[in-house]
Design a protein around this motif. Structure first.
Motif, PDB file in Angstrom:
ATOM      1  N   ASP A 160     -15.975  16.370   5.227  1.00 51.55           N
ATOM      2  CA  ASP A 160     -15.576  15.589   6.402  1.00 51.55           C
ATOM      3  C   ASP A 160     -15.155  14.171   6.054  1.00 51.55           C
ATOM      4  OD1 ASP A 160     -15.480  17.064   8.752  1.00 51.55           O
ATOM      5  OD2 ASP A 160     -17.653  17.091   8.969  1.00 51.55           O
ATOM      6  N   CYS A 161     -15.076  13.848   4.768  1.00 51.97           N
ATOM      7  CA  CYS A 161     -14.604  12.526   4.365  1.00 51.97           C
ATOM      8  C   CYS A 161     -13.083  12.459   4.471  1.00 51.97           C
ATOM      9  CB  CYS A 161     -15.048  12.204   2.945  1.00 51.97           C
ATOM     10  SG  CYS A 161     -16.800  11.852   2.794  1.00 51.97           S
ATOM     11  N   TYR A 162     -12.604  11.364   4.986  1.00 50.39           N
ATOM     12  CA  TYR A 162     -11.157  11.186   5.105  1.00 50.39           C
ATOM     13  C   TYR A 162     -10.605  10.442   3.893  1.00 50.39           C
ATOM     14  CZ  TYR A 162     -12.566   6.556   6.857  1.00 50.39           C
ATOM     15  OH  TYR A 162     -13.131   5.314   7.001  1.00 50.39           O
ATOM     16  N   ILE A 163      -9.310  10.605   3.690  1.00 43.97           N
ATOM     17  CA  ILE A 163      -8.567   9.869   2.670  1.00 43.97           C
ATOM     18  C   ILE A 163      -7.528   9.024   3.392  1.00 43.97           C
ATOM     19  CG2 ILE A 163      -6.833  10.116   0.838  1.00 43.97           C
ATOM     20  CD1 ILE A 163      -8.510  12.466  -0.214  1.00 43.97           C
ATOM     21  N   LYS A 164      -7.504   7.745   3.100  1.00 47.61           N
ATOM     22  CA  LYS A 164      -6.676   6.821   3.874  1.00 47.61           C
ATOM     23  C   LYS A 164      -5.198   6.855   3.476  1.00 47.61           C
ATOM     24  CE  LYS A 164      -9.603   3.000   5.386  1.00 47.61           C
ATOM     25  NZ  LYS A 164      -9.787   1.543   5.260  1.00 47.61           N
ATOM     26  N   PRO A 165      -4.314   7.002   4.465  1.00 47.16           N
ATOM     27  CA  PRO A 165      -2.890   6.851   4.165  1.00 47.16           C
ATOM     28  C   PRO A 165      -2.386   5.423   4.342  1.00 47.16           C
ATOM     29  CG  PRO A 165      -3.168   7.784   6.349  1.00 47.16           C
ATOM     30  CD  PRO A 165      -4.553   7.557   5.796  1.00 47.16           C
TER      31      PRO A 165
ATOM     32  N   GLY B 211      -5.290  12.052   7.341  1.00 48.85           N
ATOM     33  CA  GLY B 211      -6.208  11.902   6.233  1.00 48.85           C
ATOM     34  C   GLY B 211      -7.572  12.488   6.523  1.00 48.85           C
ATOM     35  N   SER B 212      -7.810  12.860   7.774  1.00 45.46           N
ATOM     36  CA  SER B 212      -9.080  13.462   8.172  1.00 45.46           C
ATOM     37  C   SER B 212      -9.062  14.954   7.865  1.00 45.46           C
ATOM     38  CB  SER B 212      -9.309  13.254   9.665  1.00 45.46           C
ATOM     39  OG  SER B 212      -8.303  13.930  10.415  1.00 45.46           O
ATOM     40  N   ARG B 213     -10.201  15.590   8.102  1.00 44.07           N
ATOM     41  CA  ARG B 213     -10.286  17.041   7.904  1.00 44.07           C
ATOM     42  C   ARG B 213      -9.331  17.772   8.838  1.00 44.07           C
ATOM     43  NH1 ARG B 213     -16.089  20.240   7.635  1.00 44.07           N
ATOM     44  NH2 ARG B 213     -15.314  22.192   6.758  1.00 44.07           N
ATOM     45  N   GLN B 214      -9.153  17.232  10.048  1.00 45.09           N
ATOM     46  CA  GLN B 214      -8.253  17.863  11.013  1.00 45.09           C
ATOM     47  C   GLN B 214      -6.783  17.698  10.635  1.00 45.09           C
ATOM     48  OE1 GLN B 214     -10.677  15.603  11.622  1.00 45.09           O
ATOM     49  NE2 GLN B 214     -11.584  15.857  13.670  1.00 45.09           N
TER      50      GLN B 214
END
Length: 466
Positions: free
Chosen positions: A275-280, A411-414
Protein backbone atom coordinates in the motif's frame (compact mmCIF):
# COMPACT_ATOMS: atom_id res chain seq x y z
CA UNK A 1 10.35 -21.82 8.16
CA UNK A 2 6.67 -21.31 7.35
CA UNK A 3 4.86 -18.60 9.23
CA UNK A 4 1.53 -19.56 10.83
CA UNK A 5 -1.82 -18.56 9.38
CA UNK A 6 -3.44 -15.32 10.58
CA UNK A 7 -5.31 -15.57 13.86
CA UNK A 8 -8.04 -13.59 15.58
CA UNK A 9 -7.11 -10.09 16.79
CA UNK A 10 -7.66 -11.14 20.41
CA UNK A 11 -4.54 -13.30 20.23
CA UNK A 12 -2.26 -10.60 18.81
CA UNK A 13 1.03 -10.23 20.73
CA UNK A 14 2.12 -6.92 22.23
CA UNK A 15 3.65 -4.46 19.74
CA UNK A 16 7.18 -5.08 21.00
CA UNK A 17 6.71 -8.85 20.85
CA UNK A 18 5.22 -8.54 17.37
CA UNK A 19 8.25 -6.57 16.17
CA UNK A 20 10.60 -9.19 17.60
CA UNK A 21 8.67 -12.01 15.99
CA UNK A 22 8.78 -10.31 12.60
CA UNK A 23 12.50 -9.56 12.82
CA UNK A 24 13.53 -13.01 14.00
CA UNK A 25 11.20 -15.31 12.09
CA UNK A 26 10.28 -13.71 8.77
CA UNK A 27 12.63 -14.73 5.98
CA UNK A 28 12.80 -14.32 2.20
CA UNK A 29 10.95 -17.53 1.42
CA UNK A 30 8.06 -16.41 3.65
CA UNK A 31 7.53 -13.17 1.76
CA UNK A 32 4.97 -13.29 -1.11
CA UNK A 33 6.34 -12.62 -4.61
CA UNK A 34 4.34 -9.39 -4.98
CA UNK A 35 5.87 -8.02 -1.77
CA UNK A 36 9.37 -9.04 -2.86
CA UNK A 37 8.94 -7.19 -6.14
CA UNK A 38 7.53 -4.16 -4.35
CA UNK A 39 10.60 -4.09 -2.08
CA UNK A 40 12.86 -4.09 -5.12
CA UNK A 41 10.84 -1.27 -6.72
CA UNK A 42 11.04 0.88 -3.60
CA UNK A 43 14.78 0.25 -3.19
CA UNK A 44 15.38 1.27 -6.80
CA UNK A 45 13.16 4.33 -6.50
CA UNK A 46 14.80 5.43 -3.26
CA UNK A 47 18.35 5.17 -4.51
CA UNK A 48 17.40 7.34 -7.49
CA UNK A 49 15.78 9.90 -5.21
CA UNK A 50 18.78 9.88 -2.84
CA UNK A 51 21.18 10.52 -5.72
CA UNK A 52 19.13 13.48 -6.95
CA UNK A 53 18.54 14.83 -3.44
CA UNK A 54 22.26 14.58 -2.69
CA UNK A 55 22.81 17.45 -5.13
CA UNK A 56 20.72 19.81 -3.01
CA UNK A 57 21.95 22.69 -0.88
CA UNK A 58 20.78 21.11 2.38
CA UNK A 59 22.84 17.96 1.77
CA UNK A 60 25.83 20.18 0.98
CA UNK A 61 25.32 22.06 4.24
CA UNK A 62 24.93 18.88 6.30
CA UNK A 63 28.05 17.34 4.79
CA UNK A 64 30.07 20.50 5.42
CA UNK A 65 29.12 20.39 9.10
CA UNK A 66 30.15 16.75 9.38
CA UNK A 67 33.40 17.40 7.51
CA UNK A 68 34.23 20.19 9.94
CA UNK A 69 34.17 17.87 12.96
CA UNK A 70 35.57 14.55 11.72
CA UNK A 71 37.71 13.15 8.91
CA UNK A 72 36.44 11.47 5.78
CA UNK A 73 35.29 7.88 6.26
CA UNK A 74 35.44 4.78 4.11
CA UNK A 75 31.83 4.43 2.98
CA UNK A 76 30.41 5.68 -0.33
CA UNK A 77 27.33 7.93 -0.19
CA UNK A 78 24.95 7.87 -3.21
CA UNK A 79 25.22 11.09 -5.18
CA UNK A 80 28.22 12.40 -3.21
CA UNK A 81 32.01 12.31 -3.67
CA UNK A 82 33.13 12.56 -0.06
CA UNK A 83 33.04 9.28 1.82
CA UNK A 84 31.68 8.95 5.36
CA UNK A 85 31.32 6.51 8.22
CA UNK A 86 28.14 4.43 8.15
CA UNK A 87 26.23 6.60 10.66
CA UNK A 88 26.97 9.81 8.78
CA UNK A 89 26.20 8.06 5.50
CA UNK A 90 22.78 7.00 6.82
CA UNK A 91 22.09 10.55 8.01
CA UNK A 92 23.11 12.13 4.71
CA UNK A 93 21.24 9.62 2.56
CA UNK A 94 18.06 9.87 4.63
CA UNK A 95 18.24 13.66 4.45
CA UNK A 96 18.96 13.66 0.71
CA UNK A 97 16.19 11.16 0.02
CA UNK A 98 13.62 13.27 1.85
CA UNK A 99 15.02 16.50 0.45
CA UNK A 100 13.18 16.78 -2.85
CA UNK A 101 9.73 15.41 -1.90
CA UNK A 102 9.96 12.48 -4.32
CA UNK A 103 10.37 9.67 -1.78
CA UNK A 104 7.71 7.04 -1.22
CA UNK A 105 5.06 7.06 1.49
CA UNK A 106 2.18 5.29 3.18
CA UNK A 107 -1.15 7.09 3.34
CA UNK A 108 -2.76 5.36 6.32
CA UNK A 109 0.31 5.91 8.49
CA UNK A 110 1.20 9.32 7.02
CA UNK A 111 4.87 8.32 6.88
CA UNK A 112 7.73 8.06 4.38
CA UNK A 113 9.30 4.65 5.14
CA UNK A 114 12.05 4.43 2.53
CA UNK A 115 14.19 7.33 3.71
CA UNK A 116 14.37 5.89 7.23
CA UNK A 117 14.53 2.16 6.53
CA UNK A 118 16.63 1.89 3.37
CA UNK A 119 19.67 3.96 4.45
CA UNK A 120 19.83 2.03 7.74
CA UNK A 121 19.66 -1.31 5.90
CA UNK A 122 22.15 -0.28 3.19
CA UNK A 123 24.84 0.94 5.57
CA UNK A 124 24.39 -1.90 8.02
CA UNK A 125 25.13 -4.09 4.99
CA UNK A 126 28.13 -2.13 3.71
CA UNK A 127 31.31 -4.20 3.74
CA UNK A 128 29.69 -7.20 5.47
CA UNK A 129 29.09 -9.48 2.47
CA UNK A 130 25.29 -9.15 2.74
CA UNK A 131 23.30 -10.62 -0.14
CA UNK A 132 20.59 -8.86 -2.10
CA UNK A 133 17.89 -11.14 -0.74
CA UNK A 134 18.99 -10.46 2.84
CA UNK A 135 18.91 -6.72 2.17
CA UNK A 136 15.42 -6.89 0.66
CA UNK A 137 14.22 -9.07 3.52
CA UNK A 138 15.43 -6.46 6.01
CA UNK A 139 13.79 -3.67 4.00
CA UNK A 140 10.44 -5.48 3.93
CA UNK A 141 10.48 -6.06 7.69
CA UNK A 142 11.65 -2.51 8.37
CA UNK A 143 8.77 -1.12 6.32
CA UNK A 144 6.22 -3.31 8.09
CA UNK A 145 7.56 -2.37 11.53
CA UNK A 146 7.58 1.36 10.84
CA UNK A 147 4.20 1.38 9.13
CA UNK A 148 2.60 -0.83 11.79
CA UNK A 149 3.55 1.66 14.49
CA UNK A 150 2.60 4.64 12.34
CA UNK A 151 -0.84 3.30 11.41
CA UNK A 152 -1.93 2.66 14.97
CA UNK A 153 -0.51 6.05 16.01
CA UNK A 154 -2.28 8.02 13.26
CA UNK A 155 -3.68 10.67 13.36
CA UNK A 156 -2.79 11.12 17.04
CA UNK A 157 0.94 11.63 16.39
CA UNK A 158 0.29 14.35 13.84
CA UNK A 159 -2.36 16.07 15.93
CA UNK A 160 -0.01 16.19 18.92
CA UNK A 161 2.56 18.02 16.78
CA UNK A 162 4.96 15.19 15.89
CA UNK A 163 6.33 14.34 12.46
CA UNK A 164 5.25 10.70 12.05
CA UNK A 165 8.09 9.84 9.66
CA UNK A 166 10.85 10.52 12.17
CA UNK A 167 8.87 9.45 15.24
CA UNK A 168 8.02 6.00 13.83
CA UNK A 169 11.00 5.80 11.49
CA UNK A 170 13.54 4.90 14.14
CA UNK A 171 11.77 1.57 14.69
CA UNK A 172 11.79 0.62 11.01
CA UNK A 173 15.44 1.59 10.74
CA UNK A 174 16.36 -0.38 13.87
CA UNK A 175 14.51 -3.52 12.75
CA UNK A 176 16.05 -3.40 9.27
CA UNK A 177 19.56 -2.88 10.65
CA UNK A 178 19.08 -5.62 13.28
CA UNK A 179 18.16 -8.13 10.58
CA UNK A 180 21.14 -7.20 8.41
CA UNK A 181 23.48 -7.44 11.41
CA UNK A 182 22.01 -10.80 12.44
CA UNK A 183 21.11 -9.75 15.98
CA UNK A 184 19.61 -12.34 18.32
CA UNK A 185 16.34 -11.88 20.22
CA UNK A 186 17.75 -10.03 23.22
CA UNK A 187 19.93 -7.80 21.06
CA UNK A 188 16.99 -6.95 18.80
CA UNK A 189 14.84 -6.17 21.84
CA UNK A 190 17.57 -3.86 23.06
CA UNK A 191 17.77 -2.20 19.65
CA UNK A 192 14.03 -1.48 19.78
CA UNK A 193 14.35 -0.09 23.30
CA UNK A 194 17.28 2.11 22.36
CA UNK A 195 15.66 3.30 19.13
CA UNK A 196 12.58 4.52 21.00
CA UNK A 197 14.63 7.17 22.78
CA UNK A 198 15.81 8.41 19.41
CA UNK A 199 12.24 9.04 18.21
CA UNK A 200 11.82 12.74 17.49
CA UNK A 201 10.62 15.39 15.08
CA UNK A 202 8.08 18.21 15.40
CA UNK A 203 5.69 19.23 12.64
CA UNK A 204 6.36 22.89 13.39
CA UNK A 205 8.19 23.11 10.06
CA UNK A 206 4.85 23.70 8.35
CA UNK A 207 5.05 27.25 9.74
CA UNK A 208 8.62 27.84 8.47
CA UNK A 209 12.11 26.43 8.79
CA UNK A 210 11.10 23.56 6.51
CA UNK A 211 14.64 22.25 6.02
CA UNK A 212 14.37 20.51 9.38
CA UNK A 213 11.72 18.20 7.87
CA UNK A 214 14.39 16.71 5.59
CA UNK A 215 16.81 16.29 8.50
CA UNK A 216 14.18 14.27 10.37
CA UNK A 217 14.50 11.36 7.94
CA UNK A 218 18.27 11.36 8.21
CA UNK A 219 18.00 11.48 11.98
CA UNK A 220 15.66 8.47 12.08
CA UNK A 221 17.86 6.42 9.74
CA UNK A 222 20.99 7.18 11.76
CA UNK A 223 19.37 6.66 15.17
CA UNK A 224 17.85 3.32 14.17
CA UNK A 225 21.14 2.08 12.76
CA UNK A 226 23.05 3.32 15.81
CA UNK A 227 20.57 1.59 18.13
CA UNK A 228 21.22 -1.74 16.38
CA UNK A 229 24.98 -1.24 16.55
CA UNK A 230 24.82 -0.36 20.25
CA UNK A 231 22.68 -3.41 20.93
CA UNK A 232 25.16 -5.56 19.05
CA UNK A 233 27.86 -4.18 21.36
CA UNK A 234 25.85 -5.22 24.43
CA UNK A 235 24.09 -1.99 25.38
CA UNK A 236 20.65 -2.63 26.91
CA UNK A 237 17.48 -0.77 26.08
CA UNK A 238 14.19 -0.51 28.03
CA UNK A 239 11.99 -3.61 27.64
CA UNK A 240 8.46 -3.39 26.17
CA UNK A 241 9.28 0.17 25.22
CA UNK A 242 6.40 0.63 22.79
CA UNK A 243 3.48 -0.37 24.99
CA UNK A 244 5.01 -0.10 28.49
CA UNK A 245 4.64 2.62 31.07
CA UNK A 246 6.32 5.87 29.93
CA UNK A 247 6.97 4.18 26.60
CA UNK A 248 6.50 5.34 23.04
CA UNK A 249 2.73 4.94 22.73
CA UNK A 250 2.07 6.80 25.96
CA UNK A 251 4.54 9.58 25.25
CA UNK A 252 4.05 10.21 21.53
CA UNK A 253 0.51 9.39 20.26
CA UNK A 254 -0.86 9.27 23.80
CA UNK A 255 -2.51 5.85 23.45
CA UNK A 256 -3.37 3.47 26.26
CA UNK A 257 -3.01 -0.32 26.26
CA UNK A 258 -6.58 -0.90 25.11
CA UNK A 259 -5.98 1.11 21.97
CA UNK A 260 -3.08 -1.19 21.07
CA UNK A 261 -5.23 -4.32 20.84
CA UNK A 262 -5.51 -3.92 17.08
CA UNK A 263 -1.75 -3.71 16.51
CA UNK A 264 -0.56 -6.45 14.19
CA UNK A 265 2.16 -7.24 11.69
CA UNK A 266 2.35 -9.82 8.89
CA UNK A 267 1.38 -12.59 8.61
CA UNK A 268 -1.42 -11.67 11.01
CA UNK A 269 -2.46 -8.95 8.59
CA UNK A 270 -1.79 -7.92 4.98
CA UNK A 271 1.62 -6.61 3.95
CA UNK A 272 1.54 -2.82 4.19
CA UNK A 273 4.41 -2.42 1.75
CA UNK A 274 1.94 -3.11 -1.04
CA UNK A 275 0.00 0.00 0.00
CA UNK A 276 3.01 2.31 -0.21
CA UNK A 277 2.82 4.88 -2.96
CA UNK A 278 5.58 6.06 -5.28
CA UNK A 279 5.57 9.78 -5.99
CA UNK A 280 5.31 11.10 -9.54
CA UNK A 281 5.55 14.76 -8.44
CA UNK A 282 8.19 16.58 -6.38
CA UNK A 283 5.85 17.93 -3.72
CA UNK A 284 3.93 16.98 -0.60
CA UNK A 285 1.65 13.98 -1.18
CA UNK A 286 -1.26 15.70 0.56
CA UNK A 287 -1.40 18.19 -2.33
CA UNK A 288 -1.14 15.77 -5.24
CA UNK A 289 -4.78 14.73 -5.62
CA UNK A 290 -5.87 18.34 -6.00
CA UNK A 291 -2.96 18.99 -8.37
CA UNK A 292 -3.93 16.11 -10.65
CA UNK A 293 -7.61 17.05 -10.64
CA UNK A 294 -6.69 20.64 -11.53
CA UNK A 295 -4.43 19.56 -14.39
CA UNK A 296 -7.09 17.19 -15.73
CA UNK A 297 -9.73 19.95 -15.70
CA UNK A 298 -7.46 22.43 -17.48
CA UNK A 299 -6.37 19.94 -20.13
CA UNK A 300 -9.72 18.30 -20.78
CA UNK A 301 -11.73 21.53 -20.81
CA UNK A 302 -9.13 23.47 -22.78
CA UNK A 303 -8.66 26.18 -20.14
CA UNK A 304 -5.55 28.28 -20.71
CA UNK A 305 -3.54 29.81 -17.90
CA UNK A 306 -4.68 33.35 -18.74
CA UNK A 307 -8.36 32.28 -18.71
CA UNK A 308 -8.36 31.20 -15.06
CA UNK A 309 -10.17 33.51 -12.65
CA UNK A 310 -10.22 31.33 -9.52
CA UNK A 311 -9.27 27.86 -8.29
CA UNK A 312 -11.13 26.62 -5.20
CA UNK A 313 -10.24 23.43 -3.32
CA UNK A 314 -12.17 21.59 -0.65
CA UNK A 315 -10.17 18.85 1.02
CA UNK A 316 -9.42 17.03 4.29
CA UNK A 317 -8.01 19.02 7.18
CA UNK A 318 -4.42 17.79 7.18
CA UNK A 319 -4.19 18.69 3.51
CA UNK A 320 -5.89 22.07 3.98
CA UNK A 321 -3.35 22.95 6.69
CA UNK A 322 -0.83 23.54 3.87
CA UNK A 323 -2.90 26.48 2.56
CA UNK A 324 -0.94 29.01 4.60
CA UNK A 325 2.53 27.64 3.83
CA UNK A 326 4.60 30.12 1.87
CA UNK A 327 6.99 29.50 -1.01
CA UNK A 328 9.95 31.76 -0.28
CA UNK A 329 12.24 28.73 0.20
CA UNK A 330 12.80 25.60 -1.88
CA UNK A 331 11.58 23.35 0.93
CA UNK A 332 8.54 25.40 1.94
CA UNK A 333 7.40 25.74 -1.67
CA UNK A 334 7.13 21.95 -1.91
CA UNK A 335 4.63 22.04 0.97
CA UNK A 336 2.72 25.13 -0.19
CA UNK A 337 -0.76 24.41 -1.53
CA UNK A 338 -1.11 27.71 -3.46
CA UNK A 339 2.33 27.33 -5.01
CA UNK A 340 1.82 23.74 -6.14
CA UNK A 341 -1.50 24.60 -7.78
CA UNK A 342 0.11 27.63 -9.42
CA UNK A 343 2.68 25.28 -10.96
CA UNK A 344 -0.17 23.10 -12.17
CA UNK A 345 -1.83 26.10 -13.81
CA UNK A 346 1.38 27.25 -15.49
CA UNK A 347 3.29 24.07 -16.36
CA UNK A 348 0.68 21.26 -16.03
CA UNK A 349 3.36 19.33 -14.11
CA UNK A 350 5.67 19.68 -11.09
CA UNK A 351 9.42 19.09 -11.40
CA UNK A 352 12.33 19.69 -9.05
CA UNK A 353 13.51 22.62 -11.19
CA UNK A 354 10.20 24.39 -10.55
CA UNK A 355 11.34 25.16 -7.00
CA UNK A 356 14.34 27.20 -8.06
CA UNK A 357 14.36 30.86 -7.03
CA UNK A 358 13.68 32.20 -10.54
CA UNK A 359 10.38 30.31 -10.66
CA UNK A 360 9.37 30.96 -7.03
CA UNK A 361 9.97 34.69 -7.40
CA UNK A 362 8.32 35.18 -10.77
CA UNK A 363 5.39 37.66 -10.95
CA UNK A 364 3.38 35.14 -12.98
CA UNK A 365 3.53 32.56 -10.18
CA UNK A 366 2.67 35.22 -7.59
CA UNK A 367 -0.42 36.14 -9.61
CA UNK A 368 -1.53 32.51 -9.94
CA UNK A 369 -1.04 31.81 -6.24
CA UNK A 370 -3.43 34.65 -5.48
CA UNK A 371 -6.18 32.86 -7.43
CA UNK A 372 -6.14 29.83 -5.11
CA UNK A 373 -8.58 29.31 -2.26
CA UNK A 374 -8.30 26.28 0.07
CA UNK A 375 -10.95 25.11 2.52
CA UNK A 376 -11.22 22.14 4.86
CA UNK A 377 -14.37 20.09 4.35
CA UNK A 378 -15.93 17.99 7.12
CA UNK A 379 -17.33 15.35 4.78
CA UNK A 380 -14.05 14.89 2.92
CA UNK A 381 -12.18 14.82 6.22
CA UNK A 382 -14.18 11.71 7.17
CA UNK A 383 -12.73 9.90 4.13
CA UNK A 384 -9.11 10.41 5.23
CA UNK A 385 -6.84 8.43 5.68
CA UNK A 386 -8.63 5.75 3.65
CA UNK A 387 -8.45 8.23 0.77
CA UNK A 388 -6.84 11.63 0.10
CA UNK A 389 -9.87 13.40 -1.39
CA UNK A 390 -9.97 16.86 -2.93
CA UNK A 391 -12.73 18.65 -4.84
CA UNK A 392 -11.36 21.25 -7.25
CA UNK A 393 -13.43 23.99 -8.88
CA UNK A 394 -12.02 26.12 -11.68
CA UNK A 395 -13.78 29.36 -12.61
CA UNK A 396 -12.85 31.16 -15.83
CA UNK A 397 -12.90 34.82 -16.72
CA UNK A 398 -15.78 34.26 -19.16
CA UNK A 399 -18.01 32.73 -16.48
CA UNK A 400 -17.50 28.99 -16.99
CA UNK A 401 -17.15 26.73 -13.96
CA UNK A 402 -15.77 23.18 -13.78
CA UNK A 403 -15.77 21.08 -10.61
CA UNK A 404 -14.43 17.56 -10.02
CA UNK A 405 -13.69 15.28 -7.09
CA UNK A 406 -10.51 13.21 -6.90
CA UNK A 407 -10.06 10.49 -4.30
CA UNK A 408 -6.40 9.57 -4.72
CA UNK A 409 -3.44 10.48 -6.91
CA UNK A 410 -1.14 8.49 -9.18
CA UNK A 411 1.54 6.27 -7.73
CA UNK A 412 -0.85 4.62 -5.27
CA UNK A 413 -1.90 0.98 -5.27
CA UNK A 414 -5.09 2.00 -7.08
CA UNK A 415 -3.23 3.99 -9.76
CA UNK A 416 0.29 2.53 -9.81
CA UNK A 417 3.44 3.68 -11.56
CA UNK A 418 4.51 0.69 -13.69
CA UNK A 419 8.05 -0.71 -13.82
CA UNK A 420 8.87 1.03 -17.09
CA UNK A 421 7.89 4.46 -15.78
CA UNK A 422 9.73 3.75 -12.52
CA UNK A 423 12.88 3.04 -14.50
CA UNK A 424 12.42 6.28 -16.42
CA UNK A 425 12.06 8.19 -13.14
CA UNK A 426 15.29 6.62 -11.88
CA UNK A 427 17.20 7.65 -15.00
CA UNK A 428 15.73 11.18 -14.90
CA UNK A 429 16.82 11.62 -11.29
CA UNK A 430 20.19 9.83 -11.22
CA UNK A 431 21.32 10.29 -14.83
CA UNK A 432 22.46 13.93 -14.57
CA UNK A 433 24.84 13.00 -11.73
CA UNK A 434 26.05 9.55 -12.78
CA UNK A 435 26.05 9.83 -16.58
CA UNK A 436 24.16 7.69 -19.10
CA UNK A 437 26.37 4.62 -19.01
CA UNK A 438 26.65 4.35 -15.24
CA UNK A 439 23.00 5.10 -14.53
CA UNK A 440 21.74 2.44 -16.94
CA UNK A 441 24.18 -0.12 -15.58
CA UNK A 442 23.10 0.65 -12.00
CA UNK A 443 19.45 0.44 -12.99
CA UNK A 444 20.01 -3.03 -14.47
CA UNK A 445 21.82 -4.15 -11.30
CA UNK A 446 18.99 -2.90 -9.09
CA UNK A 447 16.36 -4.78 -11.09
CA UNK A 448 18.40 -7.92 -10.32
CA UNK A 449 19.41 -7.04 -6.77
CA UNK A 450 18.16 -10.37 -5.40
CA UNK A 451 20.97 -12.08 -7.37
CA UNK A 452 23.72 -10.01 -5.72
CA UNK A 453 26.03 -11.86 -3.33
CA UNK A 454 27.25 -8.59 -1.77
CA UNK A 455 25.30 -5.34 -2.04
CA UNK A 456 28.31 -3.16 -1.18
CA UNK A 457 28.98 -2.74 -4.89
CA UNK A 458 25.55 -1.21 -5.45
CA UNK A 459 26.26 1.48 -2.87
CA UNK A 460 29.66 2.20 -4.43
CA UNK A 461 28.14 2.41 -7.93
CA UNK A 462 25.63 5.04 -6.78
CA UNK A 463 28.32 7.42 -5.50
CA UNK A 464 30.14 10.04 -7.52
CA UNK A 465 33.76 9.38 -8.44
CA UNK A 466 36.51 11.77 -9.52
Amino acid sequence: MTLPEPVAPSTFPSPTAALLRLALQCRWDDIPPAVRHAAKRHLLDTIGVMIAGAQGELTDQAERVLASVRPEGGVAVPGRRRRADILDAAFLSGTAGHGIELDDGHRQGSVHPAVCVIPAALYAAHGRGISGTRLLEAIVCGYEAMIGIAVISHPHLRRRGFHPTSAAGVFGAAIAASIVLGLNEQETANAIGLAASGAAGLFAFINGGTDVKRLHAGHAAREGLQAALLAQAGVAGPPNVIEGRDGFMQAFPGLDREALAAFALPPLKDWELLDCYIKPYACCRHLQTALEVLIDILNEEGVAEEDIAKVSVKTYRISAAHAETGWSEFASAQLSFPYILALGMRYRKVKVAHFDADVRESPAIERLCALVQIEADDELDKLYPEFRPSRVTVETRDGRKFSRLGMESRGSRQFPVDDARLGEKFVELAGPSLGDGTVNELLAQLWKVEDASDVTGLIEAAALHN
